[in-house]
Design a protein around this motif. Structure first.
Motif, short mmCIF file in Angstrom:
data_model
loop_
_atom_site.label_atom_id
_atom_site.label_comp_id
_atom_site.label_asym_id
_atom_site.label_seq_id
_atom_site.Cartn_x
_atom_site.Cartn_y
_atom_site.Cartn_z
N THR A 136 0.82 -1.21 0.00
CA THR A 136 0.00 0.00 0.00
C THR A 136 0.85 1.26 0.00
OG1 THR A 136 -0.15 0.01 2.42
CG2 THR A 136 -1.91 -1.13 1.21
N LEU A 137 2.16 1.15 0.19
CA LEU A 137 3.06 2.30 0.17
C LEU A 137 3.24 2.87 -1.22
CD1 LEU A 137 5.87 0.86 2.47
CD2 LEU A 137 4.27 2.68 3.07
N CYS B 288 9.99 2.74 5.72
CA CYS B 288 9.39 2.10 4.54
C CYS B 288 8.81 3.13 3.58
CB CYS B 288 8.30 1.11 4.97
SG CYS B 288 8.96 -0.44 5.60
N ARG B 289 8.23 4.20 4.12
CA ARG B 289 7.67 5.25 3.25
C ARG B 289 8.77 5.93 2.45
NH1 ARG B 289 3.95 9.11 6.66
NH2 ARG B 289 5.86 10.18 6.28
N VAL B 290 9.91 6.20 3.09
CA VAL B 290 11.03 6.84 2.38
C VAL B 290 11.58 5.89 1.31
CG1 VAL B 290 13.39 7.72 2.60
CG2 VAL B 290 11.67 8.35 4.30
N LEU B 291 11.75 4.62 1.64
CA LEU B 291 12.27 3.66 0.67
C LEU B 291 11.30 3.49 -0.51
CD1 LEU B 291 14.62 1.85 -0.05
CD2 LEU B 291 13.54 0.02 1.28
N ALA B 292 10.01 3.45 -0.24
CA ALA B 292 9.03 3.34 -1.32
C ALA B 292 9.06 4.58 -2.22
CB ALA B 292 7.63 3.15 -0.74
N ASP B 293 9.20 5.75 -1.60
CA ASP B 293 9.28 6.99 -2.38
C ASP B 293 10.53 6.99 -3.25
OD1 ASP B 293 8.25 9.79 -2.89
OD2 ASP B 293 10.29 10.22 -2.19
N ILE B 294 11.64 6.52 -2.69
CA ILE B 294 12.90 6.45 -3.44
C ILE B 294 12.73 5.54 -4.67
CG2 ILE B 294 15.23 5.46 -3.36
CD1 ILE B 294 15.40 6.56 -0.46
N CYS B 295 12.13 4.38 -4.48
CA CYS B 295 11.94 3.44 -5.58
C CYS B 295 11.05 4.02 -6.68
CB CYS B 295 11.36 2.13 -5.07
SG CYS B 295 12.49 1.19 -4.03
N LEU C 21 21.22 -0.83 0.19
CA LEU C 21 19.99 -0.73 -0.59
C LEU C 21 20.08 0.36 -1.66
CD1 LEU C 21 17.40 -1.07 2.31
CD2 LEU C 21 18.36 -2.86 0.86
N LEU C 22 20.92 1.35 -1.42
CA LEU C 22 21.19 2.41 -2.39
C LEU C 22 22.68 2.41 -2.68
CD1 LEU C 22 19.17 5.43 -0.93
CD2 LEU C 22 18.46 3.83 -2.69
N LYS C 23 23.03 2.99 -3.82
CA LYS C 23 24.44 3.13 -4.19
C LYS C 23 24.77 4.62 -4.23
CE LYS C 23 24.73 -1.01 -7.00
NZ LYS C 23 25.03 -1.56 -8.32
N ARG C 24 25.81 5.00 -3.50
CA ARG C 24 26.28 6.39 -3.54
C ARG C 24 27.03 6.59 -4.86
NH1 ARG C 24 27.30 5.64 2.02
NH2 ARG C 24 26.15 7.15 3.26
N GLN C 25 26.62 7.59 -5.61
CA GLN C 25 27.29 7.88 -6.87
C GLN C 25 28.37 8.93 -6.69
OE1 GLN C 25 26.75 6.08 -9.62
NE2 GLN C 25 25.27 4.87 -8.46
N ASN C 26 28.18 9.83 -5.73
CA ASN C 26 29.20 10.81 -5.38
C ASN C 26 28.97 11.24 -3.93
OD1 ASN C 26 27.17 12.79 -5.30
ND2 ASN C 26 27.64 13.53 -7.35
N ARG C 27 29.78 12.14 -3.44
CA ARG C 27 29.65 12.57 -2.05
C ARG C 27 28.74 13.78 -1.91
NH1 ARG C 27 30.26 8.90 1.29
NH2 ARG C 27 32.15 9.02 2.46
N ASN C 28 28.04 14.15 -2.96
CA ASN C 28 27.14 15.30 -2.92
C ASN C 28 25.67 14.88 -2.84
OD1 ASN C 28 29.22 17.15 -3.07
ND2 ASN C 28 29.24 17.11 -5.30
N GLY C 29 25.41 13.65 -2.49
CA GLY C 29 24.03 13.21 -2.31
C GLY C 29 23.38 12.60 -3.53
N LEU C 30 24.16 12.19 -4.52
CA LEU C 30 23.60 11.54 -5.71
C LEU C 30 23.59 10.03 -5.48
CD1 LEU C 30 22.54 12.10 -8.58
CD2 LEU C 30 24.88 11.75 -9.39
#
Length: 137
Positions: free
Chosen positions: A6-7, A53-60, A98-107
């Protein structure tokens, strides 16, 4: 439908009990490992951490056409929280793999074991290589 399902606010999502498989998705759809959401919910079961869970669902759901996830302030607005909270969870999810950092600026980009998104042609959307030409002085 489980609580985790439901998220997601879109109907273009297919849930998998393990890593999503691109061959089982149709173009313009998102494949999500719902088992990981259950694990996140179990791990962060404190009342003050129920936003995990809400943040992870939003990220996806926010995987862009470039393969990276969208801006923190947009996510904070959608979830009615602060950018500090979003950044904290992004960092925790990156530390957990669960996420991959692409750079140190939050990407960041989403690890394929969590979610994959197909474009209109049916190709997996992956982050473009960030490395540009090397400057020589």
């Amino acid at each position: 439908m489980s609580d985790e399902e439901t998220l997601f606010e879109t109907k273009n999502v297919k849930f998998f009990e393990g890593p999503p498989q691109s061959k089982d998705l149709i173009p313009d759809h998102l494949g999500v490992n719902i088992d990981l959401f259950r694990q996140v919910k179990e791990h962060y079961n404190k009342a003050k951490e129920n936003i995990a869970c809400r943040v992870l669902a939003d990220i996806c759901q926010d995987i862009q056409d470039t393969g990276f996830i969208g801006r923190m302030d947009d996510s904070a607005e959608r979830l009615s929280t602060t950018t500090v909270t979003i950044q904290r969870w992004r960092s925790r999810f990156a530390d957990a793999g669960l996420l991959k950092r692409q750079n140190r600026n939050g990407l960041y980009s989403v690890d394929p074991k969590v979610a994959i998104r197909l474009d209109a042609k049916g190709d997996i959307i992956k982050p473009a290589n960030e490395r540009k030409a090397v400057f020589k002085f």
